[in-house]
Scaffold this active site. Structure first.
Site: not given
Length: 485
Positions: A78-79, A237
């Site tokens: 992520m991110h 995830d």
């Protein structure tokens, strides 16, 4: 029919081939490089992800009837900030979730814009790893490159784009950008204004189980697939891992002991942690979840074993650990800074309490216990809100250690359900693909049919008592040494 889950991780992509009944046919893993250009920075080349995904898909389906591949979906780190220009060229290496360069931008968002406003707009506050601070950093430090940005993506969405041509993301992954109105499942106009981005630069939003397109004919031809293979949005995830462990619906919990460590609590209703120590995100099942994330979990043990002890024999190092709950050595697990609940990218790991009789086993035990204590920090935040959790699923590389299972169960006073197939995000991605292709009517229905518990680890009453005392000591350490960071 076959369904493929693509787990785009930090060190490798893991691809999983699943039949409609949940039977796992094959798993393939392909590694790629991770770059640290400066202390605290963490980057990867999206082109490397794509190269390894294609190689992995070829190997994954080399021994099956490729015409039976019906859908592909994802669980992804992520991110990360992935930027493309108007010609779809990658502008710069992706800035990853565990990158700590955005201290200035994070402080600006939390103090100048204000945590109350951020929470109102997005249900969250700024953390250094989130995407919005990275956007501000790029605008400030790389204005020439920023001027070229036509598309802003998350890591797994780059793969979906390359496979299908669909510029898309899902709500669970978008929740970690600090650009999404989590409650109302739409981009926040206020945050777009604050971050100087237009909606045209942001992907179209989907539920994790929705079809975003079909595979490009040229990609299908290269892989030997039919042109009607569906590409399903997928999830971040942790949400994908939650699907893979059956942590869907109301009040379920999953612990993930991977590179990072997370506690994930699913809910059908939108809630926000008043202190914003836990993230409030959309879930891949169409609901919501609260999540605490520590940046270094199994990676702490990997660092200790590989870099310090210079060994790959993890079980042998744990075999001599006998006196659980009686260790006088503490370990703070902040190798890459910390997110939940401290939100401090400058925090660092340390050992405390060594003496002349401290052993190698004591140090190894302290690492395992330190990660468990760090996870409990987030669990305590949830409990303070009246959330009652008595049992949890557990997944991730660290979850394969029986010793670590017992430590975590007793530190957190939770029953831990061990799964028959512990494949986390990869299995979650495959399940989402099966739902998107209509094999199951909902994510919950699919999880009920596919996810099975093989055993339960019970917390030990005596260890619960001992670890309660140790945890109360651990809680004092970070506030005491914080000023040193």
């Amino acid at each position: 029919m076959y369904y493929i889950g693509v787990d785009l991780g930090t060190s490798a992509v893991k691809l999983l081939l699943m039949e409609g009944n949940g039977k796992i046919e094959k798993i393939v893993s392909k590694e790629y490089d991770l770059s640290f250009p400066h202390p605290g920075w963490s980057e990867q080349k999206p082109e490397d992800w794509w190269t390894q995904v294609i190689a992995g898909l070829k190997e994954l389906t080399s021994e099956v009837d490729k015409t039976k591949v019906a859908g592909i979906s994802f669980g992804g780190q992520m991110h990360g900030l992935v930027t493309l220009d108007a010609d779809d060229n990658v502008i710069r290496p992706a800035i990853l979730w565990n990158d700590g360069r955005t201290g200035k931008e994070t402080d600006y968002l939390n103090t100048v814009i204000g945590k109350d406003k951020l929470s109102q707009y997005t249900a969250n506050i700024a953390f250094a790893g989130f995407t919005a601070p990275k956007i501000l950093w790029m605008q400030e430090n790389e204005p020439g490159l920023w001027a070229k940005v036509a598309k802003i993506m998350l890591p797994k969405d780059y793969i979906a784009y390359k496979l299908s041509g669909s510029f898309c993301t899902d709500y669970s992954d978008a929740s970690g950008m600090l650009l999404l109105d989590v409650k109302n499942r739409c981009w926040s106009k206020e945050m777009m204004d604050i971050c100087h981005v237009s909606e045209a630069q942001l992907p179209k939003l989907y539920e994790s189980y929705e079809v975003v397109g079909t595979i490009k004919p040229e990609v299908a031809s290269e892989l030997g697939f039919t042109n009607d293979v569906k590409i399903i949005a997928g999830a971040g995830d942790n949400a994908a891992a939650a699907v893979g462990t059956g942590t869907v619906g109301e009040g379920k919990c999953n612990l993930s002991i991977g590179t990072s460590g997370t506690i994930f609590i699913s809910s059908k209703n939108f809630t926000v942690d008043p202190a914003n120590a836990l993230h409030s995100f959309d879930h891949a099942d169409g609901g919501y979840h609260l999540m605490g994330c520590m940046l270094s979990a199994a990676s702490c043990n990997k660092w200790w074993m590989d870099e310090i002890l210079k060994t790959k024999d993890y079980p042998a190092e744990q075999a001599g650990i006998k006196n659980l709950g009686e260790n006088h050595v503490f370990y703070l697990p902040y190798l890459m800074g910390e997110r939940s609940p401290h939100n401090n990218p400058d925090a660092r790991a340390m050992f405390i309490g060594m003496s002349m009789d401290t052993t190698r086993e004591d140090m190894t035990q302290a690492v395992l216990e330190g990660v468990a204590f760090g996870l409990r920090d987030s669990l305590e935040v949830a409990r303070s809100q009246g959330i009652k959790i008595e049992r949890s699923k557990i997944c991730g590389g660290g979850a394969k250690s029986p010793l670590w299972q017992q430590i975590i169960a007793s530190v957190m006073n939770l029953k831990l359900d061990i799964l028959e197939n512990e494949e986390g995000p990869g299995l979650g991605g495959a399940i989402l693909a099966a739902v998107g292709c209509g094999t199951y009517a909902s994510v919950e229905e699919a999880c009920q049919a596919i996810v099975r518990v093989k055993e339960t680890i019970e917390p030990d009453p005596e260890l619960i008592r001992k670890y309660e005392e140790r945890y109360q000591e651990f809680k004092k350490l970070y506030p005491t040494v914080k000023s040193l960071f």
